[in-house]
Scaffold this active site. Sequence first.
Site, short mmCIF file in Angstrom:
data_model
loop_
_atom_site.label_atom_id
_atom_site.label_comp_id
_atom_site.label_asym_id
_atom_site.label_seq_id
_atom_site.Cartn_x
_atom_site.Cartn_y
_atom_site.Cartn_z
N HIS A 16 0.88 -1.20 0.00
CA HIS A 16 0.00 0.00 0.00
C HIS A 16 0.90 1.23 0.00
O HIS A 16 1.61 1.48 -0.97
CB HIS A 16 -0.93 -0.11 1.21
CG HIS A 16 -2.04 0.88 1.28
ND1 HIS A 16 -2.40 1.68 0.23
CD2 HIS A 16 -2.90 1.21 2.29
CE1 HIS A 16 -3.42 2.44 0.59
NE2 HIS A 16 -3.74 2.19 1.84
N HIS A 69 -2.93 -2.46 -9.81
CA HIS A 69 -3.87 -1.82 -8.90
C HIS A 69 -5.13 -2.66 -8.82
O HIS A 69 -5.54 -3.25 -9.82
CB HIS A 69 -4.23 -0.40 -9.40
CG HIS A 69 -4.79 0.46 -8.34
ND1 HIS A 69 -6.13 0.43 -8.00
CD2 HIS A 69 -4.21 1.35 -7.50
CE1 HIS A 69 -6.33 1.27 -7.01
NE2 HIS A 69 -5.19 1.84 -6.68
N ASP A 113 2.34 5.29 -7.22
CA ASP A 113 3.62 5.21 -6.52
C ASP A 113 4.81 5.07 -7.44
O ASP A 113 5.96 5.19 -7.00
CB ASP A 113 3.60 4.03 -5.55
CG ASP A 113 2.69 4.29 -4.39
OD1 ASP A 113 2.74 5.42 -3.87
OD2 ASP A 113 1.92 3.40 -4.02
N1 ACO Z 1 4.33 -7.21 -10.21
C1 ACO Z 1 4.22 -8.47 -10.68
N2 ACO Z 1 3.06 -9.14 -10.79
C2 ACO Z 1 1.95 -8.50 -10.39
C3 ACO Z 1 1.98 -7.19 -9.87
C4 ACO Z 1 3.23 -6.54 -9.79
N3 ACO Z 1 3.33 -5.29 -9.33
N4 ACO Z 1 0.74 -6.81 -9.54
C5 ACO Z 1 -0.05 -7.83 -9.84
N5 ACO Z 1 0.67 -8.86 -10.36
C6 ACO Z 1 0.17 -10.14 -10.86
C7 ACO Z 1 -0.20 -11.07 -9.72
O1 ACO Z 1 0.88 -11.92 -9.39
C8 ACO Z 1 -1.36 -11.83 -10.29
O2 ACO Z 1 -0.89 -12.82 -11.16
P1 ACO Z 1 -1.68 -14.24 -11.29
O3 ACO Z 1 -3.10 -13.89 -11.65
O4 ACO Z 1 -0.94 -14.98 -12.35
O5 ACO Z 1 -1.56 -14.87 -9.93
C9 ACO Z 1 -2.07 -10.80 -11.15
O6 ACO Z 1 -1.07 -9.85 -11.54
C10 ACO Z 1 -3.20 -10.08 -10.45
O7 ACO Z 1 -2.67 -9.42 -9.31
P2 ACO Z 1 -3.25 -9.47 -7.86
O8 ACO Z 1 -2.12 -9.49 -6.88
O9 ACO Z 1 -4.28 -10.56 -7.76
O10 ACO Z 1 -3.98 -8.08 -7.81
P3 ACO Z 1 -4.51 -7.38 -6.52
O11 ACO Z 1 -5.61 -6.53 -6.94
O12 ACO Z 1 -4.74 -8.40 -5.45
O13 ACO Z 1 -3.24 -6.53 -6.01
C11 ACO Z 1 -1.69 -4.78 -5.83
C12 ACO Z 1 -3.08 -5.20 -6.31
C13 ACO Z 1 -1.50 -5.16 -4.35
C14 ACO Z 1 -1.54 -3.27 -5.95
C15 ACO Z 1 -0.63 -5.51 -6.71
O14 ACO Z 1 -0.78 -5.09 -8.05
C16 ACO Z 1 0.78 -5.28 -6.24
O15 ACO Z 1 1.25 -6.00 -5.35
N6 ACO Z 1 1.50 -4.23 -6.79
C17 ACO Z 1 2.83 -3.90 -6.35
C18 ACO Z 1 2.77 -3.06 -5.08
C19 ACO Z 1 2.28 -1.66 -5.37
O16 ACO Z 1 2.72 -0.99 -6.29
N7 ACO Z 1 1.37 -1.19 -4.50
C20 ACO Z 1 0.80 0.15 -4.61
C21 ACO Z 1 -0.64 0.05 -4.96
S1 ACO Z 1 -1.37 1.60 -5.22
C22 ACO Z 1 -1.54 2.26 -3.71
O17 ACO Z 1 -1.59 1.70 -2.68
C23 ACO Z 1 -1.57 3.63 -3.74
#
Ligand code: ACO
Length: 409
Positions: free
Chosen positions: A247, A286, A343
């Site tokens: 987050h 996201h 971010d």
């Molecule tokens: N890098 C690599 N793979 C990713 C990323 C990433 N940044 N984000 C999502 N994925 C992949 C997941 O592994 C998943 O793959 P799968 O379906 O083969 O298992 C798929 O994309 C879907 O992702 P989820 O994790 O299910 O998406 P969710 O909505 O649960 O998570 C989140 C969203 C937490 C933001 C995620 O994209 C992430 O971890 N991003 C990196 C951290 C980040 O930048 N956070 C800031 C968010 S914005 C904020 O808080 C202001």
Amino acid sequence: PAHRDEDDFASGLRIYDPAFMNTAALSSRITYIDGEKGTLMHRGYPIEQLAEKSDFLEVAYLLIYGELPSKPQSERWSWEIMHHTFLSDDLSRMMQSHRYDAHPMAIFASTFSAMSAFSPEANPALQGQNLYINDKAAMNKQIVRILGKATTVAANAMRIRINRPFVLPRSDLSYTENMLFMMDHMNEPSSYRPDPRLAKALDVLFVLHADHEMNCSTAAMTHVGSSLVDPYSAIAAAACALYGPLHGGANEAVIRMLQGIGTVDKVPAFIEGVKNRKQLLFGFGHRIYKNTDPRSKIIRQVADEVFEIIGSKEPLIEVAIALRDAALSDPWFQEKKLYPNVDYWSGLVYKALGFPLDFFPVLFAVPRVAGWIAHWKQQIDSGTNKIARPRQLYVGEKRRDYVPLDQRV
Ligand code: ACO
């Protein structure tokens, strides 16, 4: 032989929705997001217009009270907030007791928690559970106190981190100017003033971070607030949620990731590592935006302005651009609809402004306080608050009898 709730006919209908991906926990009039179109609006106003024409304190007022303030309301609002920036000596001493190497976000959260202990008049447990329903003046007083003190708590958290004495706030400066003043100031209180262009850039970043509907920390705020705890404690809980690297901690994680990659030639290997699930590409993806995050576009422009004012090019920007382009053109990321989020660029701006890495999440937390308060107020004002209490699916052992210690294998 795990016991399953499905076996229990008395348990009734439950919706199993891990991480609340499809559950609307409340109805809200504050923020609208269309994740497919990349639209973000506060009280109906598009974020692009607010970032260009408004300022953070005005947006905070809009989020909390539902309308843009009139001129007298705006002046009064700014005056009140800037005159509530001082911390009591007791609270300052409590802040000073943190270790110099404590994470500033941990200091921020623990200080808000301590403010609860320092503010018994704000506690519905002591003043009556309907305190904020019956007494709007009491509610408004806490709101200006929280917004005012957030900058001072943040600046003090950074001063602890760099082992410098605290700087008293100046109520004649703007919200972000004063925050930069408290963080930067060295020796000349009368002559020193932060660059107004950098204060304006920080203000735009604050506008972009002010609210984002039911994100993890705002959900924490409404969840904890639903118990009718005082707002300082609920803000401490929300700040703890924001601390995590998935987050608010992501802006810090982005810079650590870019520093780890180091040079543009290492980008392809990093991208392969992400695809092989060795690491995340921080600043991408996201829960709601599946096309574009409108805030990341505006931040990209702010970044260029800040680099120009500072006059030196941020070396990591080339790695960031190469990494972004490599990910956006790769089918693996396209299929998963992964795009830069807020971010991805904000950390580079904070770095250019000279903030320590672990201070970055605090720069997200300070403006998000406005959104947390707006949701807390909406929940109280609705008059229909119920304590948040999700259900679970129990998949553990069935009933069994206790085994004394000397009979266990
Ligand atoms: N890098 C690599 N793979 C990713 C990323 C990433 N940044 N984000 C999502 N994925 C992949 C997941 O592994 C998943 O793959 P799968 O379906 O083969 O298992 C798929 O994309 C879907 O992702 P989820 O994790 O299910 O998406 P969710 O909505 O649960 O998570 C989140 C969203 C937490 C933001 C995620 O994209 C992430 O971890 N991003 C990196 C951290 C980040 O930048 N956070 C800031 C968010 S914005 C904020 O808080 C202001």
